[in-house]
Motif scaffolding. Structure first.
Motif, PDB file in Angstrom:
ATOM      1  N   ILE A 104     -34.231  13.464  47.972  1.00  0.00           N
ATOM      2  CA  ILE A 104     -35.444  14.228  48.265  1.00  0.00           C
ATOM      3  C   ILE A 104     -35.488  15.412  47.305  1.00  0.00           C
ATOM      4  CG2 ILE A 104     -36.807  15.426  50.000  1.00  0.00           C
ATOM      5  CD1 ILE A 104     -36.295  12.564  50.747  1.00  0.00           C
ATOM      6  N   ILE A 105     -36.466  15.427  46.402  1.00  0.00           N
ATOM      7  CA  ILE A 105     -36.632  16.515  45.443  1.00  0.00           C
ATOM      8  C   ILE A 105     -37.604  17.543  46.021  1.00  0.00           C
ATOM      9  CG2 ILE A 105     -37.414  17.144  43.126  1.00  0.00           C
ATOM     10  CD1 ILE A 105     -36.738  14.253  42.301  1.00  0.00           C
ATOM     11  N   VAL A 106     -37.178  18.813  46.034  1.00  0.00           N
ATOM     12  CA  VAL A 106     -37.997  19.867  46.636  1.00  0.00           C
ATOM     13  C   VAL A 106     -38.168  21.013  45.631  1.00  0.00           C
ATOM     14  CG1 VAL A 106     -38.336  21.331  48.659  1.00  0.00           C
ATOM     15  CG2 VAL A 106     -36.913  19.273  48.833  1.00  0.00           C
ATOM     16  N   PRO A 107     -39.278  21.055  44.896  1.00  0.00           N
ATOM     17  CA  PRO A 107     -39.540  22.205  44.014  1.00  0.00           C
ATOM     18  C   PRO A 107     -39.776  23.467  44.841  1.00  0.00           C
ATOM     19  CG  PRO A 107     -40.935  20.317  43.457  1.00  0.00           C
ATOM     20  CD  PRO A 107     -40.325  20.038  44.790  1.00  0.00           C
ATOM     21  N   CYS A 108     -39.200  24.585  44.422  1.00  0.00           N
ATOM     22  CA  CYS A 108     -39.311  25.819  45.188  1.00  0.00           C
ATOM     23  C   CYS A 108     -39.699  26.984  44.280  1.00  0.00           C
ATOM     24  CB  CYS A 108     -37.978  26.159  45.866  1.00  0.00           C
ATOM     25  SG  CYS A 108     -37.310  24.867  46.927  1.00  0.00           S
ATOM     26  N   TYR A 109     -40.717  27.705  44.674  1.00  0.00           N
ATOM     27  CA  TYR A 109     -41.068  28.948  43.994  1.00  0.00           C
ATOM     28  C   TYR A 109     -41.454  29.971  45.056  1.00  0.00           C
ATOM     29  CZ  TYR A 109     -43.335  32.390  41.006  1.00  0.00           C
ATOM     30  OH  TYR A 109     -43.689  33.559  40.383  1.00  0.00           O
ATOM     31  N   VAL A 126     -35.040  22.519  43.655  1.00  0.00           N
ATOM     32  CA  VAL A 126     -35.195  23.044  42.295  1.00  0.00           C
ATOM     33  C   VAL A 126     -35.860  24.409  42.383  1.00  0.00           C
ATOM     34  CG1 VAL A 126     -36.091  22.636  39.991  1.00  0.00           C
ATOM     35  CG2 VAL A 126     -35.481  20.690  41.435  1.00  0.00           C
ATOM     36  N   ASN A 127     -35.082  25.451  42.106  1.00  0.00           N
ATOM     37  CA  ASN A 127     -35.602  26.815  42.137  1.00  0.00           C
ATOM     38  C   ASN A 127     -36.304  27.126  40.824  1.00  0.00           C
ATOM     39  OD1 ASN A 127     -36.022  29.573  42.819  1.00  0.00           O
ATOM     40  ND2 ASN A 127     -34.153  30.104  41.701  1.00  0.00           N
ATOM     41  N   LYS A 181     -44.323  23.934  38.381  1.00  0.00           N
ATOM     42  CA  LYS A 181     -43.948  22.841  39.275  1.00  0.00           C
ATOM     43  C   LYS A 181     -43.714  21.541  38.523  1.00  0.00           C
ATOM     44  CE  LYS A 181     -45.296  20.417  43.485  1.00  0.00           C
ATOM     45  NZ  LYS A 181     -46.349  20.188  44.516  1.00  0.00           N
ATOM     46  N   GLU A 182     -44.488  21.303  37.460  1.00  0.00           N
ATOM     47  CA  GLU A 182     -44.318  20.071  36.690  1.00  0.00           C
ATOM     48  C   GLU A 182     -42.904  19.992  36.129  1.00  0.00           C
ATOM     49  OE1 GLU A 182     -46.199  17.500  36.248  1.00  0.00           O
ATOM     50  OE2 GLU A 182     -47.975  18.213  37.292  1.00  0.00           O
ATOM     51  N   ALA A 183     -42.418  21.089  35.579  1.00  0.00           N
ATOM     52  CA  ALA A 183     -41.064  21.117  35.035  1.00  0.00           C
ATOM     53  C   ALA A 183     -40.030  20.933  36.142  1.00  0.00           C
ATOM     54  CB  ALA A 183     -40.820  22.436  34.302  1.00  0.00           C
ATOM     55  N   ALA A 184     -40.295  21.523  37.312  1.00  0.00           N
ATOM     56  CA  ALA A 184     -39.364  21.405  38.431  1.00  0.00           C
ATOM     57  C   ALA A 184     -39.263  19.956  38.903  1.00  0.00           C
ATOM     58  CB  ALA A 184     -39.815  22.311  39.577  1.00  0.00           C
ATOM     59  N   MET A 185     -40.389  19.270  38.977  1.00  0.00           N
ATOM     60  CA  MET A 185     -40.360  17.861  39.389  1.00  0.00           C
ATOM     61  C   MET A 185     -39.632  17.011  38.361  1.00  0.00           C
ATOM     62  SD  MET A 185     -43.994  17.070  41.297  1.00  0.00           S
ATOM     63  CE  MET A 185     -45.035  17.495  39.901  1.00  0.00           C
ATOM     64  N   TYR A 186     -39.872  17.282  37.091  1.00  0.00           N
ATOM     65  CA  TYR A 186     -39.217  16.516  36.038  1.00  0.00           C
ATOM     66  C   TYR A 186     -37.704  16.718  36.081  1.00  0.00           C
ATOM     67  CZ  TYR A 186     -37.954  14.900  31.354  1.00  0.00           C
ATOM     68  OH  TYR A 186     -37.370  14.246  30.296  1.00  0.00           O
ATOM     69  N   HIS A 213     -41.100  20.788  20.137  1.00  0.00           N
ATOM     70  CA  HIS A 213     -39.938  20.158  20.780  1.00  0.00           C
ATOM     71  C   HIS A 213     -39.111  21.157  21.584  1.00  0.00           C
ATOM     72  CE1 HIS A 213     -40.826  16.476  18.676  1.00  0.00           C
ATOM     73  NE2 HIS A 213     -40.759  17.089  17.509  1.00  0.00           N
ATOM     74  N   ARG A 214     -39.793  22.057  22.246  1.00  0.00           N
ATOM     75  CA  ARG A 214     -39.086  22.984  23.128  1.00  0.00           C
ATOM     76  C   ARG A 214     -38.658  22.248  24.404  1.00  0.00           C
ATOM     77  NH1 ARG A 214     -43.049  28.333  22.817  1.00  0.00           N
ATOM     78  NH2 ARG A 214     -42.341  29.064  20.769  1.00  0.00           N
ATOM     79  N   PRO A 215     -37.578  22.685  25.046  1.00  0.00           N
ATOM     80  CA  PRO A 215     -37.173  22.036  26.301  1.00  0.00           C
ATOM     81  C   PRO A 215     -38.208  22.284  27.393  1.00  0.00           C
ATOM     82  CG  PRO A 215     -35.892  24.029  25.904  1.00  0.00           C
ATOM     83  CD  PRO A 215     -36.680  23.786  24.658  1.00  0.00           C
ATOM     84  N   ILE A 216     -38.347  21.324  28.277  1.00  0.00           N
ATOM     85  CA  ILE A 216     -39.315  21.444  29.372  1.00  0.00           C
ATOM     86  C   ILE A 216     -38.864  22.519  30.358  1.00  0.00           C
ATOM     87  CG2 ILE A 216     -40.411  20.187  31.277  1.00  0.00           C
ATOM     88  CD1 ILE A 216     -40.089  17.647  29.602  1.00  0.00           C
ATOM     89  N   TYR A 217     -37.558  22.705  30.479  1.00  0.00           N
ATOM     90  CA  TYR A 217     -37.008  23.728  31.367  1.00  0.00           C
ATOM     91  C   TYR A 217     -35.632  24.124  30.852  1.00  0.00           C
ATOM     92  CZ  TYR A 217     -34.296  19.814  33.194  1.00  0.00           C
ATOM     93  OH  TYR A 217     -33.459  18.737  33.299  1.00  0.00           O
ATOM     94  N   ILE A 218     -35.131  25.264  31.333  1.00  0.00           N
ATOM     95  CA  ILE A 218     -33.791  25.729  30.991  1.00  0.00           C
ATOM     96  C   ILE A 218     -33.061  26.056  32.293  1.00  0.00           C
ATOM     97  CG2 ILE A 218     -32.413  27.509  29.849  1.00  0.00           C
ATOM     98  CD1 ILE A 218     -34.712  27.858  27.868  1.00  0.00           C
TER      99      ILE A 218
END
Length: 320
Positions: free
Chosen positions: A5-10, A43-44, A76-81, A300-305
């Motif tokens: 279960i993936i849970v994006p959190c902000y 995912v924080n 959120k898109e990056a968090a889901m990915y 080509h930057r990373p989608i998230y860090i």
């Protein structure tokens, strides 16, 4: 069978305890009924409240809880990915932490995938009850427009709440594009999807992070990402206005030759100049949107860090 279960959190500090209680209840019911295991992956997304502290406590107290924490807010898109990349489950579900996605729907989603007929079971809102009327109106307009100008079908009322097979998750993860619009990506990869209708539910705590302006920009990103029709419209407008301008030139020449008085009509001329300027700016804006997306992709930057995970302490040392 393992379910992630993936849970994006902000900024979900207030909602997370309610969510964990509800999901653990559903988890116990499904484990008893189907014998499946669970992995909760939070995912924080660069939260500014105490969300990270809550997730650290969850991971320490609950064996099947994992978390990822970004160095800043990437969206959120990056968090889901990130969640899809790190998920270990045979089936993977995405849901919000505010309980607007009812955990009680998970057993039906699981059964849909177990039947072998579907690769994805997704939730679709039957109505927009509780939403501001203006927001509902523009949302309906967006789905009508995107489905007319794009080859990718996006179901009206579709949300991110869904459960997918590992095969579909791998297909989505393989699309490592920087400008992500998951509703379009879910449809683009194909696979068989079963839709479950549900009624809109109020947040259990906290405030929504999606303002009207953010939703508008998000919809524009979806249109630019999954259709080139706006570019075609800009081209057609250019051709049409050139033709109209030619007719106007012929009209002015004929009128001057027959009646003289070539000076009159400057107010209408000023209006036409402003109209033409507006059309040109619109077309340049459309072209600029596509150019900007291309520019960002070529960097080509990373989608998230990642700044921290449940396997790493804030000081950089590893946990046992």
């Amino acid at each position: 069978m393992l379910v992630t279960i993936i849970v994006p959190c902000y900024n979900e500090e207030a909602a997370l305890p309610y969510f964990l209680e509800a999901i653990q209840k559903t988890e116990a019911e499904m484990t008893a009924a189907y014998g499946c295991g669970f992995e909760l992956l939070f995912v924080n997304d660069g939260s500014k409240d105490g969300t990270l502290s809550v997730l650290r406590r969850f991971a320490k107290e609950t064996p099947n809880v994992r978390y990822l924490s970004f160095s800043r807010n990437f969206g959120k898109e990056a968090a889901m990915y990130a969640g899809l990349r790190e998920a270990k489950g045979d089936y993977v579900a995405i849901m919000d932490a505010d309980l607007q996605h009812p955990p009680a729907m998970l057993p039906e989603m699981y059964e849909g995938l177990q039947s072998g007929e579907y690769d994805c079971v997704a939730a679709r809102r039957e109505s927009r009850k509780g939403e501001p009327p203006i927001r509902s109106f523009f949302a309906r307009c967006f789905y009508k427009i995107i489905n007319r100008i794009s080859d990718t079908e996006i179901v009206d009322g579709a949300c991110d709440f869904r459960m997918m097979t590992r095969q579909m998750v791998d297909a989505i993860v393989s699309m490592g594009e920087y400008n992500r619009f998951s509703k379009g990506i879910f449809g683009w990869v194909g696979f068989r999807t079963k839709w479950l209708p549900y009624e809109n539910v109020e947040r259990v705590a906290g405030e929504t992070k999606w303002s009207f302006w953010k939703l508008l920009l998000y919809s524009l990103q979806g249109i630019v990402g999954f259709s080139t029709v706006p570019l075609a419209i800009a081209s057609v407008l250019g051709i049409l206005l050139c033709f109209v301008s030619f007719l106007m030139v012929v009209y002015i020449i004929v009128k001057t030759l027959l009646f003289g008085d070539p000076v009159s009509g400057w107010p209408s001329l000023a209006c036409m100049v402003m109209f033409m300027g507006g059309i040109q700016l619109l077309c340049m804006g459309i072209l600029g949107q596509y150019l900007a997306k291309t520019y960002l992709e070529t960097k080509h930057r990373p989608i998230y860090i990642l700044a921290e995970t449940d396997k790493e302490n804030p000081d950089g040392t590893k946990t046992d």
